[in-house]
Motif scaffolding. Structure first.
Motif, PDB file in Angstrom:
ATOM      1  N   PRO A 199      70.928  20.214 -52.327  1.00  0.00           N
ATOM      2  CA  PRO A 199      70.219  19.127 -53.013  1.00  0.00           C
ATOM      3  C   PRO A 199      69.405  18.281 -52.033  1.00  0.00           C
ATOM      4  O   PRO A 199      69.604  17.064 -51.923  1.00  0.00           O
ATOM      5  N   TYR A 200      68.477  18.914 -51.327  1.00  0.00           N
ATOM      6  CA  TYR A 200      67.665  18.240 -50.328  1.00  0.00           C
ATOM      7  C   TYR A 200      66.217  18.134 -50.805  1.00  0.00           C
ATOM      8  O   TYR A 200      65.762  18.924 -51.625  1.00  0.00           O
ATOM      9  N   ALA A 201      65.504  17.180 -50.202  1.00  0.00           N
ATOM     10  CA  ALA A 201      64.067  17.050 -50.434  1.00  0.00           C
ATOM     11  C   ALA A 201      63.323  17.596 -49.227  1.00  0.00           C
ATOM     12  O   ALA A 201      63.739  17.378 -48.079  1.00  0.00           O
ATOM     13  N   LEU A 202      62.241  18.291 -49.475  1.00  0.00           N
ATOM     14  CA  LEU A 202      61.350  18.719 -48.396  1.00  0.00           C
ATOM     15  C   LEU A 202      60.364  17.590 -48.132  1.00  0.00           C
ATOM     16  O   LEU A 202      59.788  17.021 -49.066  1.00  0.00           O
ATOM     17  N   GLY A 203      60.165  17.261 -46.853  1.00  0.00           N
ATOM     18  CA  GLY A 203      59.284  16.144 -46.555  1.00  0.00           C
ATOM     19  C   GLY A 203      58.634  16.247 -45.195  1.00  0.00           C
ATOM     20  O   GLY A 203      58.832  17.218 -44.456  1.00  0.00           O
TER      21      GLY A 203
ATOM     22  N   ILE B  47      56.800  26.621 -53.117  1.00  0.00           N
ATOM     23  CA  ILE B  47      56.880  25.156 -53.060  1.00  0.00           C
ATOM     24  C   ILE B  47      56.305  24.571 -54.345  1.00  0.00           C
ATOM     25  O   ILE B  47      55.150  24.807 -54.695  1.00  0.00           O
ATOM     26  N   ASP B  48      57.131  23.791 -55.039  1.00  0.00           N
ATOM     27  CA  ASP B  48      56.704  23.068 -56.232  1.00  0.00           C
ATOM     28  C   ASP B  48      57.446  21.733 -56.232  1.00  0.00           C
ATOM     29  O   ASP B  48      58.516  21.599 -56.827  1.00  0.00           O
ATOM     30  N   ILE B  49      56.884  20.742 -55.525  1.00  0.00           N
ATOM     31  CA  ILE B  49      57.621  19.503 -55.271  1.00  0.00           C
ATOM     32  C   ILE B  49      56.818  18.263 -55.673  1.00  0.00           C
ATOM     33  O   ILE B  49      56.928  17.208 -55.044  1.00  0.00           O
ATOM     34  N   GLU B  50      56.017  18.390 -56.721  1.00  0.00           N
ATOM     35  CA  GLU B  50      55.423  17.246 -57.423  1.00  0.00           C
ATOM     36  C   GLU B  50      54.627  16.293 -56.537  1.00  0.00           C
ATOM     37  O   GLU B  50      54.750  15.077 -56.648  1.00  0.00           O
ATOM     38  N   GLY B  51      53.811  16.818 -55.655  1.00  0.00           N
ATOM     39  CA  GLY B  51      52.937  15.982 -54.844  1.00  0.00           C
ATOM     40  C   GLY B  51      53.380  15.818 -53.410  1.00  0.00           C
ATOM     41  O   GLY B  51      52.577  15.443 -52.541  1.00  0.00           O
ATOM     42  N   ALA B  52      54.651  16.097 -53.123  1.00  0.00           N
ATOM     43  CA  ALA B  52      55.148  15.972 -51.751  1.00  0.00           C
ATOM     44  C   ALA B  52      54.709  17.146 -50.876  1.00  0.00           C
ATOM     45  O   ALA B  52      54.996  17.164 -49.683  1.00  0.00           O
ATOM     46  N   GLU B  53      54.016  18.115 -51.474  1.00  0.00           N
ATOM     47  CA  GLU B  53      53.573  19.285 -50.702  1.00  0.00           C
ATOM     48  C   GLU B  53      52.568  18.924 -49.615  1.00  0.00           C
ATOM     49  O   GLU B  53      52.501  19.596 -48.581  1.00  0.00           O
ATOM     50  N   PHE B  54      51.777  17.876 -49.828  1.00  0.00           N
ATOM     51  CA  PHE B  54      50.715  17.561 -48.872  1.00  0.00           C
ATOM     52  C   PHE B  54      51.287  17.175 -47.510  1.00  0.00           C
ATOM     53  O   PHE B  54      51.004  17.813 -46.495  1.00  0.00           O
ATOM     54  N   GLY B  55      52.095  16.126 -47.472  1.00  0.00           N
ATOM     55  CA  GLY B  55      52.670  15.695 -46.204  1.00  0.00           C
ATOM     56  C   GLY B  55      53.623  16.711 -45.612  1.00  0.00           C
ATOM     57  O   GLY B  55      53.690  16.895 -44.392  1.00  0.00           O
ATOM     58  N   SER B  56      54.360  17.422 -46.469  1.00  0.00           N
ATOM     59  CA  SER B  56      55.328  18.410 -45.984  1.00  0.00           C
ATOM     60  C   SER B  56      54.625  19.550 -45.260  1.00  0.00           C
ATOM     61  O   SER B  56      55.084  20.014 -44.206  1.00  0.00           O
TER      62      SER B  56
ATOM     63  N   ASP C 129      41.423  12.467 -54.057  1.00  0.00           N
ATOM     64  CA  ASP C 129      39.982  12.399 -53.858  1.00  0.00           C
ATOM     65  C   ASP C 129      39.523  13.588 -53.035  1.00  0.00           C
ATOM     66  O   ASP C 129      40.305  14.210 -52.313  1.00  0.00           O
ATOM     67  N   PHE C 130      38.245  13.920 -53.128  1.00  0.00           N
ATOM     68  CA  PHE C 130      37.741  15.141 -52.497  1.00  0.00           C
ATOM     69  C   PHE C 130      37.865  15.105 -50.976  1.00  0.00           C
ATOM     70  O   PHE C 130      38.263  16.095 -50.356  1.00  0.00           O
ATOM     71  N   GLU C 131      37.536  13.995 -50.356  1.00  0.00           N
ATOM     72  CA  GLU C 131      37.509  13.942 -48.897  1.00  0.00           C
ATOM     73  C   GLU C 131      38.868  14.260 -48.292  1.00  0.00           C
ATOM     74  O   GLU C 131      38.983  15.099 -47.387  1.00  0.00           O
ATOM     75  N   HIS C 132      39.917  13.613 -48.758  1.00  0.00           N
ATOM     76  CA  HIS C 132      41.244  13.833 -48.189  1.00  0.00           C
ATOM     77  C   HIS C 132      41.784  15.214 -48.565  1.00  0.00           C
ATOM     78  O   HIS C 132      42.425  15.879 -47.747  1.00  0.00           O
ATOM     79  N   TYR C 133      41.526  15.620 -49.815  1.00  0.00           N
ATOM     80  CA  TYR C 133      41.996  16.944 -50.219  1.00  0.00           C
ATOM     81  C   TYR C 133      41.318  18.034 -49.401  1.00  0.00           C
ATOM     82  O   TYR C 133      41.967  18.984 -48.948  1.00  0.00           O
ATOM     83  N   ASN C 134      40.027  17.907 -49.173  1.00  0.00           N
ATOM     84  CA  ASN C 134      39.280  18.915 -48.429  1.00  0.00           C
ATOM     85  C   ASN C 134      39.798  19.033 -46.993  1.00  0.00           C
ATOM     86  O   ASN C 134      39.939  20.143 -46.457  1.00  0.00           O
ATOM     87  N   ALA C 135      40.082  17.890 -46.360  1.00  0.00           N
ATOM     88  CA  ALA C 135      40.610  17.920 -44.991  1.00  0.00           C
ATOM     89  C   ALA C 135      41.966  18.623 -44.949  1.00  0.00           C
ATOM     90  O   ALA C 135      42.257  19.398 -44.015  1.00  0.00           O
ATOM     91  N   TRP C 136      42.804  18.359 -45.953  1.00  0.00           N
ATOM     92  CA  TRP C 136      44.117  19.012 -46.019  1.00  0.00           C
ATOM     93  C   TRP C 136      43.974  20.511 -46.226  1.00  0.00           C
ATOM     94  O   TRP C 136      44.640  21.309 -45.553  1.00  0.00           O
TER      95      TRP C 136
ATOM     96  N   GLU D 263      45.897  11.243 -58.205  1.00  0.00           N
ATOM     97  CA  GLU D 263      45.303  10.120 -57.487  1.00  0.00           C
ATOM     98  C   GLU D 263      46.333   9.380 -56.641  1.00  0.00           C
ATOM     99  O   GLU D 263      46.042   8.931 -55.533  1.00  0.00           O
ATOM    100  N   TRP D 264      47.557   9.235 -57.138  1.00  0.00           N
ATOM    101  CA  TRP D 264      48.562   8.473 -56.403  1.00  0.00           C
ATOM    102  C   TRP D 264      49.118   9.227 -55.193  1.00  0.00           C
ATOM    103  O   TRP D 264      49.805   8.657 -54.352  1.00  0.00           O
ATOM    104  N   SER D 265      48.832  10.525 -55.091  1.00  0.00           N
ATOM    105  CA  SER D 265      49.378  11.332 -53.994  1.00  0.00           C
ATOM    106  C   SER D 265      48.692  11.050 -52.658  1.00  0.00           C
ATOM    107  O   SER D 265      49.220  11.403 -51.595  1.00  0.00           O
ATOM    108  N   GLY D 266      47.518  10.428 -52.699  1.00  0.00           N
ATOM    109  CA  GLY D 266      46.748  10.222 -51.483  1.00  0.00           C
ATOM    110  C   GLY D 266      45.787  11.357 -51.212  1.00  0.00           C
ATOM    111  O   GLY D 266      44.983  11.285 -50.275  1.00  0.00           O
TER     112      GLY D 266
END
Length: 341
Positions: A197-201, A232-241, A282-289, A276-279
């Motif tokens: 029962p851990y979170a990926l982060g 991976i299906d973690i509701e928005g936490a995928e970006f930072g992880s 928007d296109f700029e941040h998503y594109n860099a990721w 939007e709340w994930s950070g």
């Protein structure tokens, strides 16, 4: 006594041409089949020879990956042109503009073809995933699967373990207490399924609630150096992880300052939540990721829109939830090399 059609008696030259055509067809089909290996799942590279002669069978997959990478680089130039058209810079491009004939996802096509069979494994609807070349992974004596985000449904994990009795699954989800019934109710699968029962982060915080771990730390805890399938299906936490995961396996040359990334995964099935709340909505941040994933060697070979929650809420929801499947073209593993088969 055999009866010869009258048309052959009256037109012997026609009969001879017909026989030649049939024989030529048989020869072409035979030569085509003889060039296919691995159960017919591999496709022939477009260039079947080099200056030194034909590629050996051992080079076939490697050559197919090389050719696909050339095509993918061409697609990247098309993306740059599309950014200039609607931007002209990434910070000026809108992700989901009203009244425009594009969305965020039009910039990130799954333009890399997997050189093996691509199939959807798991239940139809939400839960199944598109996988590259699992028939090759199924031949391995060892198979390691990591699954983040169980949510009470484990048809994907169960199917992988059923296909290869050597597969073991490590599952993580702090919102549930076990795998779904597809695994948890099958004794033969339970012995190869390991749930936590851990979170990926993006950081290690084992004392928090829920406990959080980076992917590198979890691999170290489990004694793993390689993951064949990473879901991976973690509701928005995928970006930072994933940013942390890539950084953890990136080295910098002390002399040139250049970075080299070699991720210990064969392929990744990822649900992306560009909210939007994930950070990263928007296109700029998503594109860099996304470009960071590409530099690490991850190439999208399939995408599938997840429209379930749009169907639930009906209106006022933008289509920011999408499934992607990636092949890791770096390293030396079963999907990009014949060394393991």
């Amino acid at each position: 006594m055999a009866v010869v059609p009258a048309v052959f008696l009256r037109n012997p030259r026609y009969a001879i041409l017909l026989v030649i055509a049939v024989l030529a067809t048989v020869l072409v089909l035979s030569s085509t089949r003889s060039g296919v290996d691995d159960g017919g799942y591999l496709r022939q590279p477009l260039s079947s020879s080099t200056g030194s002669g034909k590629h050996s069978q051992a080079e076939w997959v490697k050559e197919a990956v090389r050719e696909e990478e050339e095509r993918y680089q061409m697609m990247l130039k098309d993306r740059e042109a599309m950014v200039r058209r609607y931007g002209p810079t990434p910070d000026r491009v809108q992700a989901f503009p009203a009244g425009m004939l594009y969305t965020l996802w039009d910039f990130y096509l799954p333009a890399f073809q997997c050189p093996h069979r691509v199939e959807r494994i798991g239940t139809m609807g939400d839960g199944g995933k598109w996988v590259c070349g699992f028939e090759r992974v199924a031949k391995q004596s060892e198979c390691t699967v990591y699954s983040f985000g169980i949510n009470g449904e484990s048809s994907f994990e169960a199917a992988l373990m059923t296909r290869n009795p050597a597969c073991q699954v490590w599952g993580y989800d702090f919102s549930v207490s076990a795998f779904g019934p597809e695994v948890d109710s099958v004794p033969s699968l339970q012995t190869r399924a390991h749930f936590f029962p851990y979170a990926l982060g993006p950081r290690d915080a084992p004392s928090e609630s829920p406990p959080m771990h980076t992917l590198k730390s979890l691999m170290h805890q489990n004694g793993h150096k390689w993951i064949d399938v990473l879901k991976i299906d973690i509701e928005g936490a995928e970006f930072g992880s994933l940013v942390r995961f890539i950084d953890d396996f990136t080295t910098t040359d002390p002399i040139t300052g250049s970075n080299t990334t070699t991720l210990p995964v064969g392929q990744m099935q990822l649900e992306i939540h560009a909210r939007e709340w994930s950070g990263y909505g928007d296109f700029e941040h998503y594109n860099a990721w996304w470009e960071k994933l590409e530099r690490a060697g991850l190439r999208p070979f399939w995408t599938e829109a997840n429209l379930v929650y749009i169907n639930i809420f009906k209106s006022g929801v933008r289509p920011d939830l999408v499934e992607y499947s990636f092949l890791n073209i770096k390293g030396d593993h079963a999907l990009v090399s014949d060394n393991y088969i």
